[in-house]
Design a protein around this motif. Structure first.
Motif, PDB file in Angstrom:
ATOM      1  N   PRO A 112       0.928  -1.059   0.069  1.00  0.00           N
ATOM      2  CA  PRO A 112      -0.087   0.020  -0.054  1.00  0.00           C
ATOM      3  C   PRO A 112       0.929   1.313   0.086  1.00  0.00           C
ATOM      4  CG  PRO A 112      -0.831  -1.462   1.581  1.00  0.00           C
ATOM      5  CD  PRO A 112       0.639  -2.028   1.151  1.00  0.00           C
ATOM      6  N   THR A 113       2.231   1.284   0.200  1.00  0.00           N
ATOM      7  CA  THR A 113       3.182   2.464   0.090  1.00  0.00           C
ATOM      8  C   THR A 113       3.966   2.532  -0.672  1.00  0.00           C
ATOM      9  OG1 THR A 113       4.415   1.335   1.956  1.00  0.00           O
ATOM     10  CG2 THR A 113       2.755   2.567   3.131  1.00  0.00           C
ATOM     11  N   ASN A 114       4.311   1.400  -1.402  1.00  0.00           N
ATOM     12  CA  ASN A 114       5.309   1.604  -2.409  1.00  0.00           C
ATOM     13  C   ASN A 114       4.496   0.782  -3.873  1.00  0.00           C
ATOM     14  OD1 ASN A 114       7.436   0.996  -4.132  1.00  0.00           O
ATOM     15  ND2 ASN A 114       8.753   0.274  -2.394  1.00  0.00           N
ATOM     16  N   ILE A 115       4.447   1.749  -4.667  1.00  0.00           N
ATOM     17  CA  ILE A 115       3.890   1.512  -5.915  1.00  0.00           C
ATOM     18  C   ILE A 115       4.508   0.358  -7.026  1.00  0.00           C
ATOM     19  CG2 ILE A 115       4.800   3.389  -7.434  1.00  0.00           C
ATOM     20  CD1 ILE A 115       2.464   3.839  -8.802  1.00  0.00           C
ATOM     21  N   MET A 116       5.788   0.515  -6.657  1.00  0.00           N
ATOM     22  CA  MET A 116       6.619  -0.684  -7.408  1.00  0.00           C
ATOM     23  C   MET A 116       6.204  -2.162  -7.028  1.00  0.00           C
ATOM     24  SD  MET A 116       8.218   0.924  -9.715  1.00  0.00           S
ATOM     25  CE  MET A 116       8.997  -0.548 -10.260  1.00  0.00           C
ATOM     26  N   VAL A 117       5.651  -2.370  -5.959  1.00  0.00           N
ATOM     27  CA  VAL A 117       5.311  -3.876  -5.515  1.00  0.00           C
ATOM     28  C   VAL A 117       4.363  -4.323  -6.228  1.00  0.00           C
ATOM     29  CG1 VAL A 117       4.496  -5.141  -3.393  1.00  0.00           C
ATOM     30  CG2 VAL A 117       6.186  -3.271  -2.974  1.00  0.00           C
ATOM     31  N   TYR A 118       3.234  -3.686  -6.364  1.00  0.00           N
ATOM     32  CA  TYR A 118       2.291  -4.065  -7.282  1.00  0.00           C
ATOM     33  C   TYR A 118       2.561  -4.081  -8.917  1.00  0.00           C
ATOM     34  CZ  TYR A 118      -1.091  -3.565  -3.023  1.00  0.00           C
ATOM     35  OH  TYR A 118      -1.339  -3.670  -1.670  1.00  0.00           O
ATOM     36  N   ILE A 119       3.262  -3.100  -9.033  1.00  0.00           N
ATOM     37  CA  ILE A 119       3.702  -3.159 -10.543  1.00  0.00           C
ATOM     38  C   ILE A 119       4.685  -4.342 -10.847  1.00  0.00           C
ATOM     39  CG2 ILE A 119       5.129  -1.858 -12.062  1.00  0.00           C
ATOM     40  CD1 ILE A 119       3.881   0.666 -11.129  1.00  0.00           C
ATOM     41  N   SER A 120       5.292  -4.656  -9.849  1.00  0.00           N
ATOM     42  CA  SER A 120       6.360  -5.842  -9.918  1.00  0.00           C
ATOM     43  C   SER A 120       5.625  -6.979  -9.987  1.00  0.00           C
ATOM     44  CB  SER A 120       7.349  -5.719  -8.922  1.00  0.00           C
ATOM     45  OG  SER A 120       8.242  -4.530  -9.009  1.00  0.00           O
ATOM     46  N   ILE A 121       4.555  -7.241  -9.337  1.00  0.00           N
ATOM     47  CA  ILE A 121       3.852  -8.634  -9.378  1.00  0.00           C
ATOM     48  C   ILE A 121       3.001  -8.572 -10.587  1.00  0.00           C
ATOM     49  CG2 ILE A 121       1.823  -9.629  -8.368  1.00  0.00           C
ATOM     50  CD1 ILE A 121       2.674  -8.390  -5.711  1.00  0.00           C
ATOM     51  N   CYS A 122       2.448  -7.540 -11.112  1.00  0.00           N
ATOM     52  CA  CYS A 122       1.793  -7.698 -12.527  1.00  0.00           C
ATOM     53  C   CYS A 122       2.498  -7.986 -13.578  1.00  0.00           C
ATOM     54  CB  CYS A 122       1.012  -6.459 -12.559  1.00  0.00           C
ATOM     55  SG  CYS A 122      -0.414  -6.043 -11.296  1.00  0.00           S
ATOM     56  N   SER A 123       3.721  -7.112 -13.564  1.00  0.00           N
ATOM     57  CA  SER A 123       4.718  -7.219 -14.611  1.00  0.00           C
ATOM     58  C   SER A 123       5.129  -8.537 -14.841  1.00  0.00           C
ATOM     59  CB  SER A 123       5.619  -6.030 -14.653  1.00  0.00           C
ATOM     60  OG  SER A 123       4.998  -5.134 -14.538  1.00  0.00           O
ATOM     61  N   LEU A 124       5.879  -9.201 -13.656  1.00  0.00           N
ATOM     62  CA  LEU A 124       6.029 -10.456 -13.857  1.00  0.00           C
ATOM     63  C   LEU A 124       5.322 -11.515 -14.219  1.00  0.00           C
ATOM     64  CD1 LEU A 124       8.236 -10.448 -10.458  1.00  0.00           C
ATOM     65  CD2 LEU A 124       9.376 -10.672 -12.675  1.00  0.00           C
ATOM     66  N   LEU A 125       3.872 -11.465 -13.931  1.00  0.00           N
ATOM     67  CA  LEU A 125       3.056 -12.350 -14.214  1.00  0.00           C
ATOM     68  C   LEU A 125       2.763 -12.206 -15.954  1.00  0.00           C
ATOM     69  CD1 LEU A 125       0.171 -11.921 -11.659  1.00  0.00           C
ATOM     70  CD2 LEU A 125       1.498 -13.958 -12.149  1.00  0.00           C
ATOM     71  N   GLY A 126       3.232 -10.990 -16.409  1.00  0.00           N
ATOM     72  CA  GLY A 126       3.235 -10.973 -17.844  1.00  0.00           C
ATOM     73  C   GLY A 126       4.086 -12.209 -18.522  1.00  0.00           C
ATOM     74  N   SER A 127       5.368 -12.418 -17.673  1.00  0.00           N
ATOM     75  CA  SER A 127       5.947 -13.351 -18.413  1.00  0.00           C
ATOM     76  C   SER A 127       5.402 -14.667 -18.648  1.00  0.00           C
ATOM     77  CB  SER A 127       7.442 -13.507 -17.273  1.00  0.00           C
ATOM     78  OG  SER A 127       7.920 -12.604 -17.068  1.00  0.00           O
ATOM     79  N   PHE A 128       4.080 -14.931 -18.082  1.00  0.00           N
ATOM     80  CA  PHE A 128       3.262 -16.061 -18.154  1.00  0.00           C
ATOM     81  C   PHE A 128       2.149 -15.669 -19.067  1.00  0.00           C
ATOM     82  CE2 PHE A 128       5.263 -16.620 -14.002  1.00  0.00           C
ATOM     83  CZ  PHE A 128       5.562 -17.704 -14.231  1.00  0.00           C
ATOM     84  N   THR A 129       1.604 -14.586 -19.043  1.00  0.00           N
ATOM     85  CA  THR A 129       0.468 -14.208 -19.829  1.00  0.00           C
ATOM     86  C   THR A 129       0.882 -14.128 -21.379  1.00  0.00           C
ATOM     87  OG1 THR A 129      -0.314 -12.891 -18.134  1.00  0.00           O
ATOM     88  CG2 THR A 129      -1.448 -12.400 -20.117  1.00  0.00           C
ATOM     89  N   VAL A 130       1.647 -13.417 -21.794  1.00  0.00           N
ATOM     90  CA  VAL A 130       1.970 -13.254 -23.204  1.00  0.00           C
ATOM     91  C   VAL A 130       2.182 -14.428 -23.925  1.00  0.00           C
ATOM     92  CG1 VAL A 130       2.995 -11.830 -24.762  1.00  0.00           C
ATOM     93  CG2 VAL A 130       2.134 -10.646 -22.894  1.00  0.00           C
ATOM     94  N   PRO A 131       3.459 -15.122 -23.192  1.00  0.00           N
ATOM     95  CA  PRO A 131       3.817 -16.308 -24.142  1.00  0.00           C
ATOM     96  C   PRO A 131       2.814 -17.236 -23.962  1.00  0.00           C
ATOM     97  CG  PRO A 131       5.638 -15.553 -22.648  1.00  0.00           C
ATOM     98  CD  PRO A 131       4.377 -14.755 -22.294  1.00  0.00           C
ATOM     99  N   SER A 132       1.871 -17.363 -22.994  1.00  0.00           N
ATOM    100  CA  SER A 132       0.854 -18.424 -23.030  1.00  0.00           C
ATOM    101  C   SER A 132      -0.061 -18.135 -24.078  1.00  0.00           C
ATOM    102  CB  SER A 132       0.275 -18.462 -21.661  1.00  0.00           C
ATOM    103  OG  SER A 132       1.036 -18.886 -20.486  1.00  0.00           O
TER     104      SER A 132
END
Length: 256
Positions: A112-132
């Motif tokens: 809730p205090t560091n925007i990069m935490v949620y961005i990192s989670i969503c972006s790392l999941l892109g490593s599965f989303t797009v190739p899938s």
């Protein structure tokens, strides 16, 4: 309906052209949406927003010119070989470890205090989303054929669908969490840059689309992506600034 049509369009694009081209060009929805909103919804688009739209379009043209001209993976057999490559498997293990660390330890305390935490989670999941997504398109081509590989293609497609579904659900959850805590414009701009960078990294490791790209084309794509990213930041982050071209003509009053 618009979101659904957009996702269908993305799916078709991933099956037809290299990921390294489709993912960065997804940002074009931001300038086009801003331009339409300024005309149809009468939303104000300041000079920085207009400059951002111009930069996004110019960077997209550069990306198209220097993108790979052919696919590196076109069959199910090639896809299976790439998915079992030790380098890609090792990369996925690192991504999974980072996701577990972020989701279960870092996000509850600092999300809730560091925007990069949620961005990192969503972006790392892109490593599965797009190739899938791209893999489903390749595997689906062999499902309806009467050959021994059709059964394997069906199993591969189901596995990729499960991975895609899980990653999308988790992404939506943390995107909603981020939008509850942070400004949507800032989140959208940073998320685009980080998400696209990690997706391109995952695609480069899996599909090796960069193997046929020369130094000049690589530098051209890097410059194009940087230009698009700057344009997105100008549109999203500075859209609330009350600044227009008329302000440049105002005399600068100095007092001694």
């Amino acid at each position: 309906l618009a979101v659904a049509l957009g996702q269908i369009g993305n799916f078709l694009a991933y099956t037809a052209v290299p990921t390294v081209l489709v993912t960065p060009l997804g940002a074009l929805g931001v300038p086009f949406g801003s331009i339409l909103a300024s005309y149809l919804l009468k939303e104000k688009l300041n000079i920085l927003g207009k400059l951002g739209c111009l930069l996004s379009c110019a960077g997209s043209v550069v990306l198209i010119i220097h993108s790979p001209k052919s696919e590196s993976v076109t069959t199910q057999a090639e896809l299976e070989e790439k998915l079992t490559n030790p380098v890609f498997v090792g990369y996925l293990c690192i991504v999974l470890l980072m996701l577990l660390l972020l989701i279960f330890w870092i996000a509850p305390a600092h999300g809730p205090t560091n925007i990069m935490v949620y961005i990192s989670i969503c972006s790392l999941l892109g490593s599965f989303t797009v190739p899938s997504t791209k893999g489903i398109g390749l595997a689906a081509q062999d499902i309806f054929h009467n050959n021994p590989s059709s059964q394997r293609a069906l199993y591969l497609c189901l596995v990729l669908l499960a991975v895609l579904g899980c990653s999308i659900i988790i992404q939506f959850r943390y995107i909603n969490k981020a939008l509850e805590c942070f400004d949507s414009s800032v989140f959208g701009a940073i998320y685009y840059v980080v998400f696209t960078t990690l997706v391109l990294l995952a695609s480069a490791i899996l599909f090796r689309e960069w193997s046929n790209v020369g130094v000049v084309d690589f530098l051209g794509m890097a410059c194009g992506f940087t230009t698009v990213s700057i344009g997105i930041v100008l549109i999203q982050v500075f859209k609330e600034f009350n600044f227009n071209i008329g302000d440049l003509n105002k005399p600068n009053m100095k007092t001694d």
